[in-house]
Design a protein around this motif. Structure first.
Motif, PDB file in Angstrom:
ATOM      1  N   GLN A  95      -9.546   2.088  -4.936  1.00 17.57           N
ATOM      2  CA  GLN A  95      -9.384   1.682  -3.434  1.00 17.57           C
ATOM      3  C   GLN A  95      -8.922   0.334  -3.078  1.00 17.57           C
ATOM      4  O   GLN A  95      -8.905  -0.958  -3.678  1.00 17.57           O
ATOM      5  N   THR A  96      -8.026   0.497  -2.246  1.00 19.65           N
ATOM      6  CA  THR A  96      -7.374  -0.381  -1.405  1.00 19.65           C
ATOM      7  C   THR A  96      -7.666  -1.219  -0.082  1.00 19.65           C
ATOM      8  O   THR A  96      -8.728  -0.842   1.179  1.00 19.65           O
ATOM      9  N   LEU A  97      -8.070  -2.796  -0.146  1.00 19.19           N
ATOM     10  CA  LEU A  97      -8.502  -3.898   1.012  1.00 19.19           C
ATOM     11  C   LEU A  97      -6.762  -4.341   1.763  1.00 19.19           C
ATOM     12  O   LEU A  97      -6.224  -4.064   0.700  1.00 19.19           O
ATOM     13  N   SER A 155      -6.059  -5.674  -3.906  1.00 14.22           N
ATOM     14  CA  SER A 155      -6.329  -6.520  -2.411  1.00 14.22           C
ATOM     15  C   SER A 155      -5.055  -6.400  -2.493  1.00 14.22           C
ATOM     16  O   SER A 155      -3.900  -7.361  -3.012  1.00 14.22           O
ATOM     17  N   ARG A 156      -4.075  -6.333  -1.514  1.00 14.99           N
ATOM     18  CA  ARG A 156      -2.193  -5.908  -0.851  1.00 14.99           C
ATOM     19  C   ARG A 156      -2.070  -6.693   0.710  1.00 14.99           C
ATOM     20  O   ARG A 156      -3.461  -6.062   1.813  1.00 14.99           O
ATOM     21  N   SER A 197       1.539   6.601  -0.043  1.00 24.39           N
ATOM     22  CA  SER A 197       2.131   5.989  -1.717  1.00 24.39           C
ATOM     23  C   SER A 197       2.241   4.944  -2.091  1.00 24.39           C
ATOM     24  O   SER A 197       2.449   4.501  -2.842  1.00 24.39           O
ATOM     25  N   GLY A 198       2.535   4.657  -0.995  1.00 19.44           N
ATOM     26  CA  GLY A 198       2.715   2.368  -1.512  1.00 19.44           C
ATOM     27  C   GLY A 198       1.205   2.052  -2.383  1.00 19.44           C
ATOM     28  O   GLY A 198       1.457   0.760  -2.778  1.00 19.44           O
ATOM     29  N   ASP A 199       0.062   2.633  -2.145  1.00 19.39           N
ATOM     30  CA  ASP A 199      -0.766   2.238  -2.971  1.00 19.39           C
ATOM     31  C   ASP A 199      -1.025   2.759  -4.192  1.00 19.39           C
ATOM     32  O   ASP A 199      -0.449   1.923  -4.849  1.00 19.39           O
ATOM     33  N   MET A 200      -0.424   3.759  -4.311  1.00 20.13           N
ATOM     34  CA  MET A 200      -0.713   4.458  -5.562  1.00 20.13           C
ATOM     35  C   MET A 200       0.273   4.112  -6.105  1.00 20.13           C
ATOM     36  O   MET A 200       0.045   4.135  -7.414  1.00 20.13           O
TER      37      MET A 200
END
Length: 347
Positions: free
Chosen positions: A128-130, A216-217, A168-171
């Motif tokens: 998961q992304t913050l 963390s993005r 998709s930008g996270d994956m």
């Protein structure tokens, strides 16, 4: 550690982001899992990226820095760093792109490797992304959730990705099996190449999302597609580059042998998703929400009206019954008293 064949290679592409580079590098090199190589490919930065990168290369044997003399663009650079990884570390099992401006939890790599090791059918694992801002402060935003764990049918995985595969930008920053990444073509010459890659990986295996916020993005400004039209390629753009991204993807998917029905699902779902993001759609959505709200108010008012009507009716009936009983009682009492007065005294 130079000379040791690592299982995992990380590829960092660099371009004019010296401001956040040290933070990104420190979080990567501080991973609890230390058996990896880090390849840094600079796409011709003009700021202080090069001296910072070379400093890390001198300090840590896992790091290698290479620089383009002239900017190539995002797609060629991302693809080249994977080819460097394959050439320098032919036995590597896993690969991940890492950015020059984000931040990783120290357990990120350890957790992703463990996930792929436990699940041989998975081709990609990501956390998961913050979201963080320029000052590295966490932004309050719901995490994107997508996972196809345990879905053995490629057709079902495809359907889920087409309609529900947000992020998709996270994956694309997840840990991937090198063989699957190569089979998926790495980065195709299209707009939204990250979504195209994840789509192709979906056909090859499962995508696992670890339910922990380990990355963390940093938030970026500007519309994604508009920015990509100038950042993906430094030179001439490929054919059909002015087409909508989903149609560009459709041509390549068919060329890779994906069934026409699956390609049609992809295009239709992409069009629907794009429509849902427009201001008109959002306005319509708010209008529908308002209609539903008014409808709820009307229903609530109707229920209250029925309730109070029934309650009021029952109360009125009860009052009438009490009044009637009282009248009957008083009439009987008067009749009884009148009868007593008219009876002769026999004493």
């Amino acid at each position: 550690m130079r000379g040791v064949a690592p299982r995992t290679v990380l590829g960092m592409t660099l371009y004019n982001n010296a401001k956040h580079l040290r933070e990104a590098m420190d979080s990567i090199l501080g991973q609890t899992h230390r058996d990896f190589a880090l390849l840094m490919l600079d796409d011709g930065s003009s700021d202080e990226v090069e001296p910072i990168a070379r400093q890390y290369e001198r300090q840590d044997a896992r790091v290698r820095y290479v620089r383009h003399q002239r900017r190539q663009g995002m797609v060629p650079t991302w693809k080249e760093v994977v080819e460097m990884a394959r050439r320098d570390h032919p036995g590597a099992e896993y690969f991940a792109w890492v950015s020059d401006h984000d931040r990783w939890d120290t357990r990120w790599l350890e957790t992703m490797i463990a996930e792929l090791d436990r699940h041989p059918d998975a081709v990609l694992a990501y956390p998961q992304t913050l979201r963080i801002d320029e000052a590295s402060v966490v932004v309050d935003k719901e995490p994107r959730i997508f996972d196809t764990s345990g879905v053995t049918s490629a057709a079902e995985r495809w359907r889920r990705f087409c309609w529900n595969g947000f992020g998709s930008g996270d994956m694309v920053y997840g840990l991937m099996r090198m063989r699957a990444l190569e089979a998926a073509g790495i980065f195709r010459p299209v707009l939204n190449p990250d979504r195209m890659l994840v789509a192709e990986l979906t056909l090859l295996g499962e995508i696992h999302q670890v339910p922990q916020p380990l990355w963390s993005r940093r938030q970026s400004d500007g519309a994604s597609v508009a920015r990509q039209r100038t950042s993906l390629f430094a030179d001439a753009t490929p054919p059909r580059f002015n087409w909508p991204p989903s149609l560009q993807h459709a041509v390549l998917l068919r060329a890779q042998g994906v069934a026409p029905s699956m390609v049609a699902t992809y295009v239709i779902a992409s069009a629907w998703r794009a429509t849902r993001k427009t201001d008109t759609s959002k306005s319509l959505g708010r209008g529908v929400d308002n209609v539903h709200f008014v409808k709820k108010l009307v229903k609530k008012g109707a229920r209250h009206a029925v309730y109070y009507t029934l309650v009021g009716g029952r109360m009125a009936v009860a009052k009438i019954r009490r009044a009637t009983r009282k009248v009957i009682y008083e009439v009987l009492m008067l009749t009884h008293r009148a009868g007593l007065r008219g009876r002769p005294n026999t004493r």
